[in-house]
Design an enzyme around this catalytic site. Sequence first.
Site, PDB file in Angstrom:
ATOM      1  N   GLU A  81      -1.226  -3.985  11.741  1.00 49.78           N
ATOM      2  CA  GLU A  81      -0.400  -3.626  10.587  1.00 49.78           C
ATOM      3  C   GLU A  81       1.035  -4.101  10.831  1.00 49.78           C
ATOM      4  O   GLU A  81       1.719  -4.565   9.915  1.00 49.78           O
ATOM      5  CB  GLU A  81      -0.430  -2.116  10.381  1.00 49.78           C
ATOM      6  CG  GLU A  81       0.097  -1.695   9.032  1.00 49.78           C
ATOM      7  CD  GLU A  81      -0.170  -0.233   8.753  1.00 49.78           C
ATOM      8  OE1 GLU A  81      -1.178   0.074   8.091  1.00 49.78           O
ATOM      9  OE2 GLU A  81       0.623   0.622   9.201  1.00 49.78           O
ATOM     10  N   HIS A 100       5.023   0.211  -0.219  1.00 52.57           N
ATOM     11  CA  HIS A 100       5.721  -0.709   0.683  1.00 52.57           C
ATOM     12  C   HIS A 100       4.663  -1.727   1.109  1.00 52.57           C
ATOM     13  O   HIS A 100       3.585  -1.756   0.518  1.00 52.57           O
ATOM     14  CB  HIS A 100       6.340   0.051   1.865  1.00 52.57           C
ATOM     15  CG  HIS A 100       5.331   0.682   2.751  1.00 52.57           C
ATOM     16  ND1 HIS A 100       4.627   1.815   2.390  1.00 52.57           N
ATOM     17  CD2 HIS A 100       4.866   0.335   3.972  1.00 52.57           C
ATOM     18  CE1 HIS A 100       3.795   2.144   3.360  1.00 52.57           C
ATOM     19  NE2 HIS A 100       3.910   1.258   4.324  1.00 52.57           N
ATOM     20  N   CYS A 150       5.677   6.316   4.558  1.00 58.10           N
ATOM     21  CA  CYS A 150       4.491   5.577   4.099  1.00 58.10           C
ATOM     22  C   CYS A 150       3.960   6.121   2.782  1.00 58.10           C
ATOM     23  O   CYS A 150       3.083   5.524   2.165  1.00 58.10           O
ATOM     24  CB  CYS A 150       3.388   5.615   5.164  1.00 58.10           C
ATOM     25  SG  CYS A 150       3.900   4.814   6.703  1.00 58.10           S
ATOM     26  N   HIS A 160       0.847  -1.200   0.000  1.00 53.17           N
ATOM     27  CA  HIS A 160       0.000   0.000   0.000  1.00 53.17           C
ATOM     28  C   HIS A 160       0.880   1.248   0.000  1.00 53.17           C
ATOM     29  O   HIS A 160       2.097   1.190   0.155  1.00 53.17           O
ATOM     30  CB  HIS A 160      -0.984   0.012   1.177  1.00 53.17           C
ATOM     31  CG  HIS A 160      -0.422   0.354   2.500  1.00 53.17           C
ATOM     32  ND1 HIS A 160      -1.181   0.918   3.501  1.00 53.17           N
ATOM     33  CD2 HIS A 160       0.830   0.214   2.999  1.00 53.17           C
ATOM     34  CE1 HIS A 160      -0.415   1.108   4.562  1.00 53.17           C
ATOM     35  NE2 HIS A 160       0.784   0.693   4.295  1.00 53.17           N
ATOM     36  N   ASP A 189      -5.350 -10.552  -0.172  1.00 52.98           N
ATOM     37  CA  ASP A 189      -4.038 -11.191  -0.030  1.00 52.98           C
ATOM     38  C   ASP A 189      -3.204 -11.068  -1.310  1.00 52.98           C
ATOM     39  O   ASP A 189      -3.700 -11.304  -2.416  1.00 52.98           O
ATOM     40  CB  ASP A 189      -4.217 -12.682   0.310  1.00 52.98           C
ATOM     41  CG  ASP A 189      -2.892 -13.318   0.704  1.00 52.98           C
ATOM     42  OD1 ASP A 189      -2.045 -12.631   1.296  1.00 52.98           O
ATOM     43  OD2 ASP A 189      -2.706 -14.512   0.401  1.00 52.98           O
ATOM     44  N   HIS A 190      -1.939 -10.701  -1.140  1.00 54.30           N
ATOM     45  CA  HIS A 190      -0.990 -10.542  -2.256  1.00 54.30           C
ATOM     46  C   HIS A 190      -1.489  -9.513  -3.267  1.00 54.30           C
ATOM     47  O   HIS A 190      -1.254  -9.640  -4.470  1.00 54.30           O
ATOM     48  CB  HIS A 190      -0.701 -11.889  -2.939  1.00 54.30           C
ATOM     49  CG  HIS A 190       0.269 -12.725  -2.152  1.00 54.30           C
ATOM     50  ND1 HIS A 190      -0.088 -13.370  -1.001  1.00 54.30           N
ATOM     51  CD2 HIS A 190       1.605 -12.998  -2.330  1.00 54.30           C
ATOM     52  CE1 HIS A 190       0.966 -14.019  -0.509  1.00 54.30           C
ATOM     53  NE2 HIS A 190       1.998 -13.812  -1.284  1.00 54.30           N
ATOM     54  N   HIS A 243       3.008  -4.950   4.099  1.00 55.09           N
ATOM     55  CA  HIS A 243       2.844  -5.499   5.445  1.00 55.09           C
ATOM     56  C   HIS A 243       2.279  -6.914   5.402  1.00 55.09           C
ATOM     57  O   HIS A 243       1.575  -7.288   4.468  1.00 55.09           O
ATOM     58  CB  HIS A 243       1.880  -4.633   6.274  1.00 55.09           C
ATOM     59  CG  HIS A 243       2.356  -3.243   6.525  1.00 55.09           C
ATOM     60  ND1 HIS A 243       3.414  -2.961   7.359  1.00 55.09           N
ATOM     61  CD2 HIS A 243       1.937  -2.041   6.041  1.00 55.09           C
ATOM     62  CE1 HIS A 243       3.612  -1.652   7.382  1.00 55.09           C
ATOM     63  NE2 HIS A 243       2.743  -1.067   6.592  1.00 55.09           N
TER      64      HIS A 243
END
Lengths: 135, 135, 135, 135, 135, 135
Positions: free
Chosen positions: A125, A40, A34, A15, A80-81, A42
């Site tokens: 997070e 980047h 950020c 994100h 996811d991913h 998580h």
Amino acid sequence: MKIAVFRKAHFNAAHRLYNKNWSDDKNDAVFGLCNNPNYHGHNYDLEVKVIGEVDPETGYLIDLKYLKDLIKTHIEDRFDHKNLNLDTEEFKELNPTAENICFVIWKILRAELASKFELVVRLYETPRNYVEYPA
Amino acid sequence: MKIAVFRKAHFNAAHRLYNKNWSDDKNDAVFGLCNNPNYHGHNYDLEVKVIGEVDPETGYLIDLKYLKDLIKTHIEDRFDHKNLNLDTEEFKELNPTAENICFVIWKILRAELASKFELVVRLYETPRNYVEYPA
Amino acid sequence: MKIAVFRKAHFNAAHRLYNKNWSDDKNDAVFGLCNNPNYHGHNYDLEVKVIGEVDPETGYLIDLKYLKDLIKTHIEDRFDHKNLNLDTEEFKELNPTAENICFVIWKILRAELASKFELVVRLYETPRNYVEYPA
Amino acid sequence: MKIAVFRKAHFNAAHRLYNKNWSDDKNDAVFGLCNNPNYHGHNYDLEVKVIGEVDPETGYLIDLKYLKDLIKTHIEDRFDHKNLNLDTEEFKELNPTAENICFVIWKILRAELASKFELVVRLYETPRNYVEYPA
Amino acid sequence: MKIAVFRKAHFNAAHRLYNKNWSDDKNDAVFGLCNNPNYHGHNYDLEVKVIGEVDPETGYLIDLKYLKDLIKTHIEDRFDHKNLNLDTEEFKELNPTAENICFVIWKILRAELASKFELVVRLYETPRNYVEYPA
Amino acid sequence: MKIAVFRKAHFNAAHRLYNKNWSDDKNDAVFGLCNNPNYHGHNYDLEVKVIGEVDPETGYLIDLKYLKDLIKTHIEDRFDHKNLNLDTEEFKELNPTAENICFVIWKILRAELASKFELVVRLYETPRNYVEYPA
């Protein structure tokens, strides 16, 4: 006999935090690292809490396999991913902060869950930063 | 100055989920692998939360050594290394779901704890599945 | 460039420790609570370590999805929600101590894994008691 | 849209539990090993929970970097690597039980935090013993 | 069949790092906050690893209850709730760094453990800083 | 007296796995969801292990503050909140699998660390998938 049942799940995503109505300088000042334009990411850990009455015949509040599958279908398979900003409808316009992701997940699960249940969603997070809705 | 104090404990036990008034097929459909007639087992982790006022002379809400011993005597010694269905009075007739185990533990500790304290019990059946009473 | 890759998995099972050639008294003296004739149980956590060379085309030592599926098919599906003494071939005659379970899992995975890889298995019976083979 | 944001921090400190108005025998009877005159110590883990409304422009309840720095300046720098009884003003007269440390931290952070936010502090003295204020 | 068995334990203690042959300035420069003359403290987590052959009659490498009691008697009872510098013989002259504490624990346990076993000790001073002997 | 000292660190990053010499279909077949062209991400946890002799004057193998700063300067500042494929020199041509990231981190730290020390790096991509170099 009101009881709470918890189920954990997780997804990995990229994100970027920014407000498209702001200048680059203001975005950098508010969101710092950020706001990296190349994103980047998580490992998001999710804790879903369901509150209600136990069924005396089963001894279950809710079948945890059903809850696990609900989270997989509606949250893990969706996020996811993924790149939250680019690959999802939910965060095309909404800044994917932990607060907003948590609230979006709550809304998705709320629409799927029987109305007799209360619902609380906690989203990690990182192991040190996390949010919970509703408070 | 209402504060909460938490103490963790654990026990290892075997159990089987089923409803003796149901057919084998219905038990399999509802409880799946948890209905294995030969039992399976868990490392149960227990979190006991006691709420009340701090004693200004000691700075304690409750002596944690007393609480630790209370949990050991009334919960760990009763359930640790047991088959919940076969070796305990509490689950001879009651299905040992996490919800029911949590509620039974709460009732046992509630009877032992001074009435000035509120009590909440959280029981982890696995790190991903857990329950809390009262919600 | 020898590197190690780790994958975690888990299963829940019941077991009882005893030696059928011994008297009840000797079994109680040696195995204590673990000799409960009605069984007790654990959440077993498994760590599988594979050692070898990285493939320069993929950057992988081994595809972790392949390793995950291997563990699921050969270990989790075989032991999860089972009574190790009654429901499995491996522990009909062999005492299901953590040491023996770890060694059995190693043998099963060793037979499935390409011979170019070294293999180490760690098994957690509880978060405080665990074993690793080979040492 | 009331939401909660959590931030974890930690500090290491020495302390001794006793009531200076009591005899040595009474202190030993009540506080046991924790009354060692030469002190003992802990890795204290802190969880700070802030409750409020999300800012629609940022998607933040509170800037976690600001919250992290607030905890560092007012809690970690004050208590880390200190003897709570000897090196701090707060515990010169107040017995440094987990309950009192938690309450002191809450008061310090409450004075720094904007009044629109609610605040809850959880303090882990060990992974098995912890407290939360307010309950 | 060489296998390793692990057992975890813990103790809470105060300590101060310094070299009595050095000036205060040099001690401050080298040990920083850890040189606080009034001490600070930690929750020390200990992992004891024993390597050897499994006994075919028991399926045990070593009785974990025996190992647990050995650690309690010789390590926990000696160091728990103590000031390492003031209350123990071992660290009257020896600087209680994690390295030295780990080595001292290894020596104490080595003297108690049957010589057929190899021994490795890991000591966590914090979840982020830990040591292991022998390497 | 050879001993090992460990220090943990972490960074959050986005990445994409693919081999530019392969077709899209082959990349999808081999890397699956990890080949998302818009990237995904992880909280990477890093464990740095340094092996050597203890300095008898300090009782330290290596000053953990020095090691912490070394990791911060050379690893965290370089990779934290970055897109590994786009924002770093190291992974412009090299596929950022956990294996390759671990090896790159080892090479960077190896060049900084005094040659008298041995070095092992463990990298957690998720709590269930991790790698270690050298094995």
